[in-house]
Design an enzyme around this catalytic site. Structure first.
Site, mmCIF file in Angstrom:
data_model
loop_
_atom_site.group_PDB
_atom_site.id
_atom_site.type_symbol
_atom_site.label_atom_id
_atom_site.label_comp_id
_atom_site.label_asym_id
_atom_site.label_seq_id
_atom_site.Cartn_x
_atom_site.Cartn_y
_atom_site.Cartn_z
ATOM 1 N N ASP A 278 0.846 -1.193 0.000
ATOM 2 C CA ASP A 278 0.000 0.000 0.000
ATOM 3 C C ASP A 278 0.889 1.255 0.000
ATOM 4 O OD1 ASP A 278 -3.035 0.806 0.455
ATOM 5 O OD2 ASP A 278 -1.894 2.043 1.831
ATOM 6 N N TRP A 279 0.599 2.250 0.857
ATOM 7 C CA TRP A 279 1.407 3.470 0.913
ATOM 8 C C TRP A 279 2.853 3.185 1.285
ATOM 9 C CZ3 TRP A 279 1.423 8.396 -0.513
ATOM 10 C CH2 TRP A 279 0.222 8.995 -0.889
ATOM 11 N N TRP A 319 -12.310 3.058 -3.732
ATOM 12 C CA TRP A 319 -11.894 3.147 -2.327
ATOM 13 C C TRP A 319 -11.811 4.604 -1.880
ATOM 14 C CZ3 TRP A 319 -10.920 1.820 2.488
ATOM 15 C CH2 TRP A 319 -9.889 2.418 3.187
ATOM 16 N N ASP A 405 -7.829 -8.700 -3.542
ATOM 17 C CA ASP A 405 -7.768 -7.249 -3.338
ATOM 18 C C ASP A 405 -8.424 -6.516 -4.502
ATOM 19 O OD1 ASP A 405 -7.145 -4.627 -2.787
ATOM 20 O OD2 ASP A 405 -4.976 -4.871 -2.952
ATOM 21 N N HIS A 434 -6.359 -7.158 0.368
ATOM 22 C CA HIS A 434 -5.441 -6.023 0.281
ATOM 23 C C HIS A 434 -4.343 -6.088 1.335
ATOM 24 C CE1 HIS A 434 -4.096 -1.950 -0.518
ATOM 25 N NE2 HIS A 434 -4.274 -1.636 0.754
#
Length: 458
Positions: A278-279, A319, A405, A434
């Site tokens: 993710d980030w 999202w 995901d 995810h």
């Protein structure tokens, strides 16, 4: 007795301010024995230096009455009004102002000065202080206590999640580590886990995303350390045990990236296997090009490089839209929906860093910080990073893809794979969503032998 009743209502407003991370001052306006307006401090939320509780309540009352003159009204406020608010109260022509705690530093109703006692002013408003003074002062003292008691003082524009919320979290036995003297932090305190020997042959640098924190890596830390390696897992500012700026504007791509770069330098991390999701990848994949000699491996899980020159995935856009409509979503239940195997005690642990809305600025703003266009903050550095991974990366890479995901799943990861030179080892996880690290034990067991012979390189 009526004064006490109205001051209790003002205290309720002060509590709402504290929960939002604002200095806890509350106010109510009463006319003819009826409550007509309420207000609490909103300076940080509204980016408005005038949004003190009294001013917010005056504005609401004026709208209710359809008049900027509030004749016949009384205002009850938990803290003695400052000069700005006292002036506004006089201009509104209130009949009476009642306050709780005195303010020796800025009070303009008798403590520092008394604007209400100036006979030249063409309207006289009666003032009474000290109603529930002890209770009103206690709310303020509780709010400021962490700043006074902690040897690493908390910045006034940030919050720090109480340590008690992290007590006895399941499968999270590690001791906290903190630093606050990185120049980029400007006094904010950053938390990180640091497990395994400092001189280990490999250091797994594990970077989380939104809305997670280092708890996300609990299933991977033990397999890495049991193999003799070091694991460093920081909490991004705004997440986990790290301090949480109250202003959403504090969370900029360049800020978070610079904090991570300085963090790696400060700990002098070497022989790094970069572990991202993710980030953690959006930031983390831009780091190795600045000091490639520190890195020997990459383990990427459901993430991307966002250069702003390709459309964001439909799943991510959905999202982002959902987050905009549900800013106070339950973080733990989000994890539970994608990981039905998790016991409640574990998915509830993801809520620990975020006791109220004031602690959630990063959660609200991060979906909008993903570089979407070529000139978006972070897009240029992400494109430079993509060039590095395609043409200059000399380390070993593997991917673990959660196929359930809908946001950053297999299509996004296959595109990332094509951008990383020599990335051929892909581990598909049909049951994972995810938050791939919830299946982290099997990923780590695959990663340990995959990277083992790189120990000591870099």
């Amino acid at each position: 007795m009526q004064d006490i009743h109205w001051m209790h209502l003002a205290l309720q407003q002060a509590t709402q301010a504290a929960q939002a991370g604002e200095v806890p001052v509350g106010a109510v306006v009463v006319k003819d024995g009826q409550l007509i307006a309420t207000g609490h401090n909103r300076c940080i939320r509204d980016h408005d230096p005038s949004a003190h509780a009294e001013v917010v309540a005056l504005r609401a009352a004026a709208q209710v009455l359809g008049n900027y003159r509030l004749d016949g009204c009384e205002l009850f406020v938990t803290l003695e009004p400052c000069a700005m608010c006292s002036g506004a109260l006089l201009h509104a022509r209130l009949d009476r102002v009642v306050y709780g705690a005195a303010d020796s530093r800025a009070g303009a109703a008798g403590s520092l000065l008394n604007l209400f006692a100036m006979p030249a002013i063409n309207h006289q408003t009666a003032v009474q202080g000290g109603v529930l003074a002890r209770e009103c002062a206690a709310v303020l003292q509780e709010f400021f206590k962490p700043r006074r008691a902690n040897d690493k003082p908390l910045r006034e524009d940030a919050l720090r999640t109480p340590e008690a919320r992290f007590d006895n979290l399941p499968d999270y036995p590690w001791q906290p580590n903190y630093l606050s003297d990185l120049p980029a932090l400007q006094g904010l305190r950053m938390h990180y886990l640091d497990e395994g020997p400092a001189d280990a042959g490999l250091t797994y640098l594990c970077l989380h995303g939104n809305p997670a924190w280092s708890y996300l890596y609990r299933h991977m830390i033990a397999p890495f350390t049991q193999a003799g390696h070091r694991v460093v897992a920081p909490d991004l500012i705004g997440f986990g045990k790290s301090d949480k700026p109250k202003k959403e504007g504090a969370h900029q791509f360049a800020f978070h990236r610079e904090v991570l770069l300085q963090f790696i330098e400060r700990l002098d991390l070497r022989h790094i296997v970069l572990v991202v999701q993710d980030w953690g990848g959006i930031f983390g994949l831009t780091l190795p090009m600045e000091a490639p000699q520190r890195y020997v491996g990459l383990l990427a899980m459901n993430t991307m490089l966002a250069g702003g020159d390709a459309p964001l995935s439909p799943g991510f856009l959905a999202w982002r839209a959902w987050c905009g409509k549900n800013p106070e979503f339950d973080v733990g239940r989000l994890f539970a929906r994608g990981n039905p195997q998790m016991p409640e005690s574990q998915w509830q642990a993801y809520n620990a860093p975020f006791p109220d809305a004031g602690h959630r600025a990063a959660l609200r703003v991060f979906p909008n910080r993903v570089p979407e266009f070529a000139d978006s903050p972070g897009a240029d550095v992400s494109r430079r990073a993509r060039d590095f991974w395609q043409n200059s990366w000399a380390g070993r890479s593997m991917m673990a893809i959660g196929q359930q995901d809908p946001v950053l799943g297999e299509p996004v990861m296959r595109a990332l794979q094509s951008q990383i030179r020599g990335c051929e080892h892909v581990m598909l996880l049909p049951e994972a969503g995810h938050f791939v690290q919830e299946h982290g034990a099997q990923i780590a067991q695959t990663a340990v032998p995959f990277f083992a012979d790189l120990a000591g390189r870099g």
